[in-house]
Enzyme design. Sequence first.
Site, PDB file in Angstrom:
ATOM      1  N   LYS A 171     -15.851  -4.326  -4.523  1.00 54.93           N
ATOM      2  CA  LYS A 171     -15.082  -3.236  -5.138  1.00 54.93           C
ATOM      3  C   LYS A 171     -16.049  -2.344  -5.913  1.00 54.93           C
ATOM      4  O   LYS A 171     -16.804  -2.819  -6.778  1.00 54.93           O
ATOM      5  CB  LYS A 171     -14.051  -3.859  -6.078  1.00 54.93           C
ATOM      6  CG  LYS A 171     -12.805  -3.034  -6.257  1.00 54.93           C
ATOM      7  CD  LYS A 171     -11.774  -3.849  -7.024  1.00 54.93           C
ATOM      8  CE  LYS A 171     -10.564  -3.051  -7.356  1.00 54.93           C
ATOM      9  NZ  LYS A 171      -9.692  -3.750  -8.291  1.00 54.93           N
TER      10      LYS A 171
HETATM   11  C1  E4P Z   1      -6.567  -2.394  -8.660  1.00 52.16           C
HETATM   12  O1  E4P Z   1      -7.257  -2.964  -7.858  1.00 52.16           O
HETATM   13  C2  E4P Z   1      -6.567  -2.625 -10.104  1.00 52.16           C
HETATM   14  O2  E4P Z   1      -7.052  -3.930 -10.339  1.00 52.16           O
HETATM   15  C3  E4P Z   1      -5.209  -2.599 -10.734  1.00 52.16           C
HETATM   16  O3  E4P Z   1      -4.190  -2.369  -9.791  1.00 52.16           O
HETATM   17  C4  E4P Z   1      -5.120  -1.789 -11.975  1.00 52.16           C
HETATM   18  O4  E4P Z   1      -3.819  -1.901 -12.472  1.00 52.16           O
HETATM   19  P1  E4P Z   1      -3.431  -1.501 -13.969  1.00 52.16           P
HETATM   20  O5  E4P Z   1      -3.344  -0.017 -14.052  1.00 52.16           O
HETATM   21  O6  E4P Z   1      -2.079  -2.137 -14.171  1.00 52.16           O
HETATM   22  O7  E4P Z   1      -4.495  -2.072 -14.852  1.00 52.16           O
END
Ligand code: E4P
Length: 223
Positions: A87
């Site tokens: 990522k």
């Molecule tokens: C995506 O891969 C992120 O880990 C995640 O969806 C972020 O979500 P949040 O806005 O609830 O922190």
Amino acid sequence: MKFFIDTANLAQIREANELGILDGVTTNPSLMAKEGITGEKATLDHYKAICEIVDGDISAEVLSTDFKGMVEEGQKLAAIHPNIVVKVPMIKDGVKAIKWFTDNGIRTNCTLVFSAGQAILAAKAGATYVSPFIGRVDDISWDGLQLIEQLVHIYDVQNYQTQILAASIRNPMHIIKCAEIGADVCTCPLEPIVALLNHPLTDSGLKKFLQDAEKMKTAVAGQ
Ligand code: E4P
């Protein structure tokens, strides 16, 4: 639409996996920190533990923000397990790193995406997944689902192969709408996944069926 769980909590990952509908896991540094994971060894071990639970793509995020650092970290992460997807944040060096990973056979998830322009760059660099954050867009009074709709349209018209991974999901309606719009994947915490199960007519219907089943047993016993 594939279902990923957005957590680093092993108990929740196991619970979602046992439902039989889980296709993968996404994590981020905040989710890892929430589980008390610190240091390189603990981080790599934790990703390994997730890979042992779920047979699907597992996103593991780099912590560096420069090209060289991201490439070095990403290679270590990718070496943990074939299901690891590196990522990478949507920044200039991130785009360069995604292109490098693509050219070197390492799959990527481009994260922190909030606009169509960013999603076009991610696709051009060859990202396996692009992660638009619905909830965080909603949080600033814009429309996160409209962004998903726009990306689905652009990727379709341009025939981009990158999969749209709807992220930052806050409620079951987000999931249903993503399925309707045509997102390839949605990643959500356990709660909205479990909330999809709920309907008051299911509860009252089952209650009545169970009451009538008792009557059937009594009737059979009385014959
Ligand atoms: C995506 O891969 C992120 O880990 C995640 O969806 C972020 O979500 P949040 O806005 O609830 O922190």
